[in-house]
Design an enzyme around this catalytic site. Structure first.
Site, mmCIF file in Angstrom:
data_model
loop_
_atom_site.group_PDB
_atom_site.id
_atom_site.type_symbol
_atom_site.label_atom_id
_atom_site.label_comp_id
_atom_site.label_asym_id
_atom_site.label_seq_id
_atom_site.Cartn_x
_atom_site.Cartn_y
_atom_site.Cartn_z
ATOM 1 N N HIS A 90 0.507 -1.170 -0.079
ATOM 2 C CA HIS A 90 0.297 -0.008 -0.119
ATOM 3 C C HIS A 90 0.883 1.358 0.007
ATOM 4 C CE1 HIS A 90 -4.032 -0.992 0.441
ATOM 5 N NE2 HIS A 90 -3.370 -2.975 0.272
ATOM 6 N N ASP A 153 -6.701 4.774 9.112
ATOM 7 C CA ASP A 153 -7.515 4.873 9.320
ATOM 8 C C ASP A 153 -8.102 2.974 8.312
ATOM 9 O OD1 ASP A 153 -8.899 6.805 10.499
ATOM 10 O OD2 ASP A 153 -8.161 7.685 8.617
ATOM 11 N N GLU A 266 -11.713 12.954 13.483
ATOM 12 C CA GLU A 266 -11.093 13.231 13.365
ATOM 13 C C GLU A 266 -11.781 14.083 12.289
ATOM 14 O OE1 GLU A 266 -10.240 10.188 10.040
ATOM 15 O OE2 GLU A 266 -9.373 8.927 11.443
#
Length: 513
Positions: A90, A153, A266
């Site tokens: 990623h 997240d 957030e």
């Protein structure tokens, strides 16, 4: 062993075939794992960003730390081989790639460590550097009713991968990033040495590796702090029309003591229109209750702001008790009346919330699209200017994905770690998480990212790239600032030949002396 590596690299033997060479090196190294010649599946040639494609010499699937150490040691005895550790792929800009080098698939080691232990009355879990955080979560909650304190997240990331960067999410204001929630590591250094390290044992390596972008060692085991896991989460989104009010409330919430604020904070920016991806439809949590644009003040500009918070509770807590606590906290905030959305979900469902979006994106064929993301840390002193120019002008129509923004506290980060941060106690994470179809839009998005960074530099903003990517040493020196000398000294100590993480493009591979 070295002869075999050299034969693969140079390819001078006319009678030699890649498969034969790889078989030979595999036997010479005496690996318990395996070597995939030329990465026949293309796994190590690409990453989530989809912006770069670099062909490695081979993809190595190690059995454990000993295999990794053998590979690094062998590379150190060649003139130019490099080694990159790849977690779940990623990275955005090819950071986990190795051009004509060796890529180590850390996922093959995921099952090597999973041990619960108590130290001075506090719970910890020993996990493999190749384990996914989502697996750590589900196993810890189901077996022990415990969970790590700080998250990202998206949890389909490896433990070693996030610890090599920082690992931030809506809990970081309270517990710090994931790098602040480990007390011990096992690391394979650039010398091919398996080394245990902590704050008191080999501390320079310990703090160097945390946020070290893979430059000093490959994390093969981490000891992570745990705490009791709640059963349920009340997940809430409230909307603001003015940035000053949004930032004031966000900073207020992250500055409160535990028990006097939400458990997760957030925020994100969205376009003030009905675009299904970038606008109002991206806000509601409950599909049965849409966004009512009539509530938006007529003074609102091109973008709006959403504060996303969560309140943890147990199944035994009475509903009215939860309602009262949440109402008290929300009552202190100045969001637009009537623009609130909430949902009660299990703790694991909340933490795995991005998985649902991932499944939806895969079903629509956009998950594998390029992701020219831009992640920054911006000082509180400059965040209003950043909003005024970047959010309200440059990206006011959206980026085809979330535009995150939320405050973090510097005192939750240890300055001995390698992560570069802005000055000041409060700084903001800003993330432009683009999903872009292949084609001209990719280049346009990359160009806009560069334009934003250049603007930040030109205007003298106090900022740092998170998940940084630079092409020149001068840019890296500017990024690390007064930490550059320490970073270089750590490289000389733990990876003197610059074998590790060549995809970061910070150091150039040196020859054996």
């Amino acid at each position: 062993m070295i002869a075999c590596l050299g034969r693969i690299v140079h390819g001078n033997d006319a009678d030699s075939k890649p498969g034969d060479d790889v078989s030979s090196i595999s036997k010479s190294l005496d690996l318990q794992g395996s070597i995939d010649s030329f990465d026949i599946n293309g796994v190590a040639c690409k990453d989530f960003g989809g912006l770069y494609s670099v062909k490695p010499l081979a993809l190595i699937k190690p059995f454990g730390a000993e295999d990794i150490a053998r590979v690094v040691k062998a590379a150190s005895q060649t003139s130019h081989l490099t080694v990159a550790a790849r977690g779940n792929g990623h990275s955005i800009n090819g950071q986990a790639m190795a051009d004509e080098g060796l890529v180590i698939d850390m996922r093959s080691t995921e099952g090597n460590h999973f041990k619960f232990l108590t130290i001075n009355g506090s719970p910890y879990i020993d996990v493999s550097g190749g384990a996914l955080w989502e697996d750590v979560l589900t196993r810890c909650v189901s077996r022990f009713g415990l969970a790590p304190r700080s998250w990202t997240d998206y949890l389909s990331l490896t433990v070693g991968g996030t610890l090599s960067n920082a690992g931030v999410s809506g809990q970081a204001f309270r517990y710090g990033p994931q790098t602040s929630n480990v007390i011990e590591l096992e690391v394979v250094t650039g010398k091919g040495e398996i080394t245990g390290c902590s704050e008191t044992q080999n501390s320079e390596l310990f703090f160097g590796v945390l946020g070290g972008l893979g430059q000093f060692g490959i994390i093969t085991r981490a000891r992570v702090k745990l705490q009791p896991a709640p059963d349920m989460v009340r997940w809430i989104r409230v909307v603001y029309s003015e940035f000053e009010e949004f930032s004031r409330d966000a900073e207020f919430l992250v500055s409160q003591k535990e028990g006097e604020s939400f458990d997760y904070v957030e925020g994100f920016v969205f376009s003030n229109n009905d675009d299904p991806i970038n606008g109002w439809p991206s806000v509601p949590l409950d599909p049965d209750h849409g966004f009512n644009p009539v509530r938006i003040p007529k003074t609102a500009g091109s973008v709006l702001y959403c504060l996303e918070v969560a309140f943890h509770y147990r199944n035994c807590d009475h509903r009215s008790t939860v309602d009262t606590a949440v109402s008290r906290l929300l009552g202190r905030l100045g969001f637009v009346d009537g623009l609130k959305s909430q949902l009660d979900v299990s703790y694991t469902e909340f933490l795995l919330r991005v998985r649902q979006a991932e499944e939806h994106a895969k079903a629509n064929g956009i998950w594998d699209s390029p992701h020219p993301w831009l992640n920054l840390f911006v000082s509180k002193s400059d965040i209003v200017d950043f909003d005024r120019t970047v959010f309200k002008k440059m990206v006011k129509d959206g980026v085809g994905g979330p535009m995150l923004i939320y405050p973090l506290l510097r005192n939750k980060w240890d300055n001995r770690m390698s992560v570069a941060l802005p000055e000041g106690e409060i700084f903001y994470l800003v993330a432009l998480l683009r999903f872009v179809p292949k084609g001209p839009l990719v280049e346009k998005s990359v160009a806009q990212n560069h334009e934003i960074v250049k603007w930040c530099i030109k205007e003298g903003l106090d900022f740092k790239l998170y998940l940084p990517h630079y092409q020149s040493k001068e840019d890296w020196k500017r990024h690390f600032g007064n930490q550059w000398t320490r970073f270089v000294e750590r490289k000389a100590s733990f990876d003197p030949m610059a074998i590790l993480a060549p995809g970061q493009k910070i150091f150039t591979r040196t020859h054996q002396s």
